[in-house]
Design a protein around this motif. Structure first.
Motif, PDB file in Angstrom:
ATOM      1  N   SER A  50       1.088  -0.981  -0.001  1.00  0.00           N
ATOM      2  CA  SER A  50      -0.037  -0.149   0.212  1.00  0.00           C
ATOM      3  C   SER A  50       0.841   1.109   0.694  1.00  0.00           C
ATOM      4  CB  SER A  50      -1.296   0.188   1.429  1.00  0.00           C
ATOM      5  OG  SER A  50      -1.854  -1.321   0.765  1.00  0.00           O
ATOM      6  N   TYR A  74     -11.075  14.878  -1.614  1.00  0.00           N
ATOM      7  CA  TYR A  74     -10.199  13.844  -2.751  1.00  0.00           C
ATOM      8  C   TYR A  74      -8.930  14.855  -3.976  1.00  0.00           C
ATOM      9  CZ  TYR A  74     -12.597  13.834  -7.113  1.00  0.00           C
ATOM     10  OH  TYR A  74     -13.114  14.299  -7.607  1.00  0.00           O
ATOM     11  N   SER A  80      -4.229  10.372 -10.037  1.00  0.00           N
ATOM     12  CA  SER A  80      -5.180   9.706  -9.290  1.00  0.00           C
ATOM     13  C   SER A  80      -5.553  10.633  -8.663  1.00  0.00           C
ATOM     14  CB  SER A  80      -3.955   8.431  -7.844  1.00  0.00           C
ATOM     15  OG  SER A  80      -3.320   7.467  -9.596  1.00  0.00           O
ATOM     16  N   TRP A  82      -6.352  11.338  -4.761  1.00  0.00           N
ATOM     17  CA  TRP A  82      -6.244  10.787  -3.685  1.00  0.00           C
ATOM     18  C   TRP A  82      -6.428  11.330  -1.677  1.00  0.00           C
ATOM     19  CZ3 TRP A  82      -1.461   8.045  -3.033  1.00  0.00           C
ATOM     20  CH2 TRP A  82      -1.008   7.630  -4.351  1.00  0.00           C
ATOM     21  N   GLN A  83      -6.733  11.047  -1.351  1.00  0.00           N
ATOM     22  CA  GLN A  83      -7.737  11.051  -0.044  1.00  0.00           C
ATOM     23  C   GLN A  83      -7.247  12.541   0.660  1.00  0.00           C
ATOM     24  OE1 GLN A  83      -9.087   8.138   2.785  1.00  0.00           O
ATOM     25  NE2 GLN A  83      -9.192   8.997   4.343  1.00  0.00           N
ATOM     26  N   LEU A 101      -5.210   6.520  -1.258  1.00  0.00           N
ATOM     27  CA  LEU A 101      -5.788   6.488  -2.516  1.00  0.00           C
ATOM     28  C   LEU A 101      -6.699   6.587  -1.982  1.00  0.00           C
ATOM     29  CD1 LEU A 101      -4.207   4.044  -4.806  1.00  0.00           C
ATOM     30  CD2 LEU A 101      -4.249   6.076  -5.353  1.00  0.00           C
ATOM     31  N   TYR A 102      -7.735   7.622  -3.131  1.00  0.00           N
ATOM     32  CA  TYR A 102      -9.393   7.808  -2.580  1.00  0.00           C
ATOM     33  C   TYR A 102     -10.116   6.560  -2.854  1.00  0.00           C
ATOM     34  CZ  TYR A 102     -14.007  10.113  -2.455  1.00  0.00           C
ATOM     35  OH  TYR A 102     -15.183  10.375  -2.525  1.00  0.00           O
ATOM     36  N   GLN A 103     -10.812   6.106  -1.725  1.00  0.00           N
ATOM     37  CA  GLN A 103     -11.614   4.868  -2.251  1.00  0.00           C
ATOM     38  C   GLN A 103     -13.582   5.229  -2.464  1.00  0.00           C
ATOM     39  OE1 GLN A 103     -10.294   2.139  -3.015  1.00  0.00           O
ATOM     40  NE2 GLN A 103      -8.496   3.270  -2.217  1.00  0.00           N
ATOM     41  N   ASP A 104     -14.032   5.812  -3.688  1.00  0.00           N
ATOM     42  CA  ASP A 104     -15.140   6.127  -4.030  1.00  0.00           C
ATOM     43  C   ASP A 104     -15.868   4.801  -4.483  1.00  0.00           C
ATOM     44  OD1 ASP A 104     -14.148   5.840  -6.941  1.00  0.00           O
ATOM     45  OD2 ASP A 104     -14.755   8.226  -6.904  1.00  0.00           O
ATOM     46  N   GLY A 105     -15.437   3.853  -4.529  1.00  0.00           N
ATOM     47  CA  GLY A 105     -16.368   3.039  -5.187  1.00  0.00           C
ATOM     48  C   GLY A 105     -16.327   2.570  -6.928  1.00  0.00           C
ATOM     49  N   ASN A 106     -15.835   3.875  -7.615  1.00  0.00           N
ATOM     50  CA  ASN A 106     -16.121   3.558  -8.791  1.00  0.00           C
ATOM     51  C   ASN A 106     -14.626   3.777  -9.189  1.00  0.00           C
ATOM     52  OD1 ASN A 106     -18.018   4.349  -9.615  1.00  0.00           O
ATOM     53  ND2 ASN A 106     -18.217   6.313  -8.407  1.00  0.00           N
ATOM     54  N   ASN A 108     -11.165   4.477 -10.729  1.00  0.00           N
ATOM     55  CA  ASN A 108     -10.197   5.991 -10.829  1.00  0.00           C
ATOM     56  C   ASN A 108     -10.356   6.143 -12.104  1.00  0.00           C
ATOM     57  OD1 ASN A 108      -8.838   7.423  -9.072  1.00  0.00           O
ATOM     58  ND2 ASN A 108      -7.092   6.035  -8.958  1.00  0.00           N
TER      59      ASN A 108
END
Length: 108
Positions: A50, A74, A80, A82-83, A101-106, A108
């Motif tokens: 990670s 983000y 990319s 980034w959170q 990394l930002y996790q938005d469910g979609n 990147n």
């Protein structure tokens, strides 16, 4: 300092119908300076490493940014998202600390 111009995503609530609200991502562009650029490689019990960046970014904020700083999610950087892990108000600037990394469910 290295200059920044890029997108910042906000997660805001929008009324989709009378009495119906939904979370939406609003993207705005800002100018600023990178204050610190650092990366960390985590090796937990996962198959892949990670990567976490610990960058600090100082942006010239507009009224929208100051009113909605708690909704910042983000920063787009190197292709990319980034959170944003921390926001410090320092008028007329906002100091952003960026993490993983930002996790938005979609994708990147």
């Amino acid at each position: 300092m290295r200059k920044f111009f890029g997108k910042i995503g906000y997660q805001v609530m929008e009324e989709t119908a009378p009495g119906g609200w939904e979370e939406k991502i609003t993207v705005r562009q800002y100018y600023g300076d990178w204050v610190r650029r650092k990366r960390r490689l985590d090796t937990p019990n996962e198959v892949n490493y990670s990567i976490t960046i610990q960058n600090s970014l100082s942006i010239v904020a507009d009224a929208f940014a100051f009113e909605n700083f708690a909704d910042m999610r983000y920063v787009e950087f190197n292709g990319s998202k980034w959170q944003i892990s921390d926001v410090e108000l320092n008028y007329p600037l906002l100091e952003l600390t960026i993490g993983g990394l930002y996790q938005d469910g979609n994708a990147n």
